[in-house]
Write a protein that holds these residues in place. Sequence first.
Motif, PDB file in Angstrom:
ATOM      1  N   ASP A  60      -2.773 -31.201 -31.978  1.00 50.68           N
ATOM      2  CA  ASP A  60      -2.579 -30.392 -33.184  1.00 50.68           C
ATOM      3  C   ASP A  60      -1.197 -30.549 -33.822  1.00 50.68           C
ATOM      4  N   ARG A  61      -0.339 -31.439 -33.268  1.00 49.67           N
ATOM      5  CA  ARG A  61       1.013 -31.612 -33.825  1.00 49.67           C
ATOM      6  C   ARG A  61       1.440 -33.078 -33.699  1.00 49.67           C
ATOM      7  N   ALA A  62       1.054 -33.875 -34.661  1.00 53.07           N
ATOM      8  CA  ALA A  62       1.246 -35.322 -34.590  1.00 53.07           C
ATOM      9  C   ALA A  62       2.706 -35.766 -34.589  1.00 53.07           C
ATOM     10  N   MET A  63       3.625 -34.937 -35.047  1.00 50.84           N
ATOM     11  CA  MET A  63       5.030 -35.355 -35.127  1.00 50.84           C
ATOM     12  C   MET A  63       5.878 -34.806 -33.971  1.00 50.84           C
ATOM     13  N   VAL A  64       5.226 -34.297 -32.945  1.00 54.57           N
ATOM     14  CA  VAL A  64       5.918 -33.714 -31.801  1.00 54.57           C
ATOM     15  C   VAL A  64       5.475 -34.429 -30.532  1.00 54.57           C
ATOM     16  N   VAL A  65       6.400 -34.580 -29.605  1.00 53.90           N
ATOM     17  CA  VAL A  65       6.053 -35.037 -28.258  1.00 53.90           C
ATOM     18  C   VAL A  65       6.268 -33.863 -27.323  1.00 53.90           C
ATOM     19  N   GLU A  66       5.293 -33.632 -26.462  1.00 51.05           N
ATOM     20  CA  GLU A  66       5.430 -32.608 -25.435  1.00 51.05           C
ATOM     21  C   GLU A  66       5.869 -33.293 -24.143  1.00 51.05           C
ATOM     22  N   LEU A  67       7.002 -32.880 -23.626  1.00 48.17           N
ATOM     23  CA  LEU A  67       7.497 -33.337 -22.332  1.00 48.17           C
ATOM     24  C   LEU A  67       6.844 -32.456 -21.279  1.00 48.17           C
ATOM     25  N   PHE A  68       6.196 -33.055 -20.286  1.00 45.30           N
ATOM     26  CA  PHE A  68       5.511 -32.260 -19.270  1.00 45.30           C
ATOM     27  C   PHE A  68       5.537 -32.984 -17.928  1.00 45.30           C
ATOM     28  N   GLY A  69       5.148 -32.259 -16.892  1.00 47.65           N
ATOM     29  CA  GLY A  69       4.998 -32.873 -15.575  1.00 47.65           C
ATOM     30  C   GLY A  69       6.287 -33.340 -14.936  1.00 47.65           C
ATOM     31  N   MET A  70       7.427 -32.780 -15.348  1.00 44.32           N
ATOM     32  CA  MET A  70       8.721 -33.188 -14.790  1.00 44.32           C
ATOM     33  C   MET A  70       8.811 -32.727 -13.339  1.00 44.32           C
ATOM     34  N   TRP A  71       9.118 -33.666 -12.449  1.00 44.07           N
ATOM     35  CA  TRP A  71       9.265 -33.333 -11.036  1.00 44.07           C
ATOM     36  C   TRP A  71      10.140 -34.380 -10.357  1.00 44.07           C
ATOM     37  N   VAL A  72      10.998 -33.899  -9.477  1.00 43.13           N
ATOM     38  CA  VAL A  72      11.836 -34.771  -8.652  1.00 43.13           C
ATOM     39  C   VAL A  72      11.676 -34.319  -7.207  1.00 43.13           C
ATOM     40  N   ARG A  73      11.510 -35.274  -6.319  1.00 46.65           N
ATOM     41  CA  ARG A  73      11.344 -34.968  -4.897  1.00 46.65           C
ATOM     42  C   ARG A  73      12.511 -34.112  -4.404  1.00 46.65           C
ATOM     43  N   PRO A  74      12.232 -33.041  -3.655  1.00 42.81           N
ATOM     44  CA  PRO A  74      13.294 -32.100  -3.257  1.00 42.81           C
ATOM     45  C   PRO A  74      14.506 -32.744  -2.577  1.00 42.81           C
ATOM     46  N   ASP A  75      14.304 -33.770  -1.758  1.00 38.44           N
ATOM     47  CA  ASP A  75      15.420 -34.362  -1.022  1.00 38.44           C
ATOM     48  C   ASP A  75      16.355 -35.209  -1.875  1.00 38.44           C
ATOM     49  N   VAL A  76      15.994 -35.472  -3.132  1.00 43.72           N
ATOM     50  CA  VAL A  76      16.888 -36.249  -4.005  1.00 43.72           C
ATOM     51  C   VAL A  76      17.325 -35.459  -5.242  1.00 43.72           C
ATOM     52  N   ARG A  77      17.029 -34.175  -5.257  1.00 40.30           N
ATOM     53  CA  ARG A  77      17.463 -33.348  -6.387  1.00 40.30           C
ATOM     54  C   ARG A  77      18.980 -33.231  -6.390  1.00 40.30           C
ATOM     55  N   GLY A  78      19.533 -32.926  -7.552  1.00 31.11           N
ATOM     56  CA  GLY A  78      20.980 -32.788  -7.686  1.00 31.11           C
ATOM     57  C   GLY A  78      21.676 -34.082  -8.034  1.00 31.11           C
ATOM     58  N   ARG A  79      20.909 -35.143  -8.298  1.00 33.06           N
ATOM     59  CA  ARG A  79      21.483 -36.449  -8.639  1.00 33.06           C
ATOM     60  C   ARG A  79      21.260 -36.810 -10.109  1.00 33.06           C
ATOM     61  N   ARG A  80      20.879 -35.823 -10.905  1.00 28.94           N
ATOM     62  CA  ARG A  80      20.637 -35.984 -12.349  1.00 28.94           C
ATOM     63  C   ARG A  80      19.470 -36.924 -12.667  1.00 28.94           C
ATOM     64  N   ILE A  81      18.559 -37.049 -11.735  1.00 30.17           N
ATOM     65  CA  ILE A  81      17.370 -37.873 -11.953  1.00 30.17           C
ATOM     66  C   ILE A  81      16.482 -37.243 -13.023  1.00 30.17           C
ATOM     67  N   ALA A  82      16.326 -35.931 -12.984  1.00 29.73           N
ATOM     68  CA  ALA A  82      15.495 -35.244 -13.986  1.00 29.73           C
ATOM     69  C   ALA A  82      16.029 -35.498 -15.390  1.00 29.73           C
ATOM     70  N   GLU A  83      17.339 -35.470 -15.549  1.00 28.61           N
ATOM     71  CA  GLU A  83      17.922 -35.732 -16.873  1.00 28.61           C
ATOM     72  C   GLU A  83      17.564 -37.132 -17.346  1.00 28.61           C
TER      73      GLU A  83
END
Length: 166
Positions: A76-99
Amino acid sequence: MNSVVIRRLSGADWRTWCHLRLAALADAPDIFHGDLEEERAYDEARWREWTEDGVKVAAFDADVPVGVAAGRVPADRAMVVELFGMWVRPDVRGRRIAERLALEVLAWARETGRPRVELWVISGNKPAERVYRRLGFHDTGEYELHPRDPGLRKYVMARGTADGDA
């Protein structure tokens, strides 16, 4: 030095998307819209089709998949992208991988001519909120109750896709 490599997945990478998606659902079932048992039952054709729908981005540490993010264009919104499903394995979090994963989805949105990226975040998910704010996302004021837990509220954050656009 950051040994993590970020790359976009193709239909041939469906197993990687499947592995990461199921790991995310198992790790944080209350965060994602999806059912682990239902998605485990998907066949190869369904995973391939889903991998090719929009963009799927994975993070690899020494060739091991450790994180994922996805982008799609809402019907319903052709000019928008929805970012979804973001996940980083718990043991490697804090390394700015999500960014880095989110930035790759933003790049895809920009490449496809879409000026805005939106995402839903659960109120109180402080780590996710921090990541998105660092990247220039802001609260739009739009919210709804979580479909599986009406005690949780989720809200929309958004930003433009132009370089440096917040």
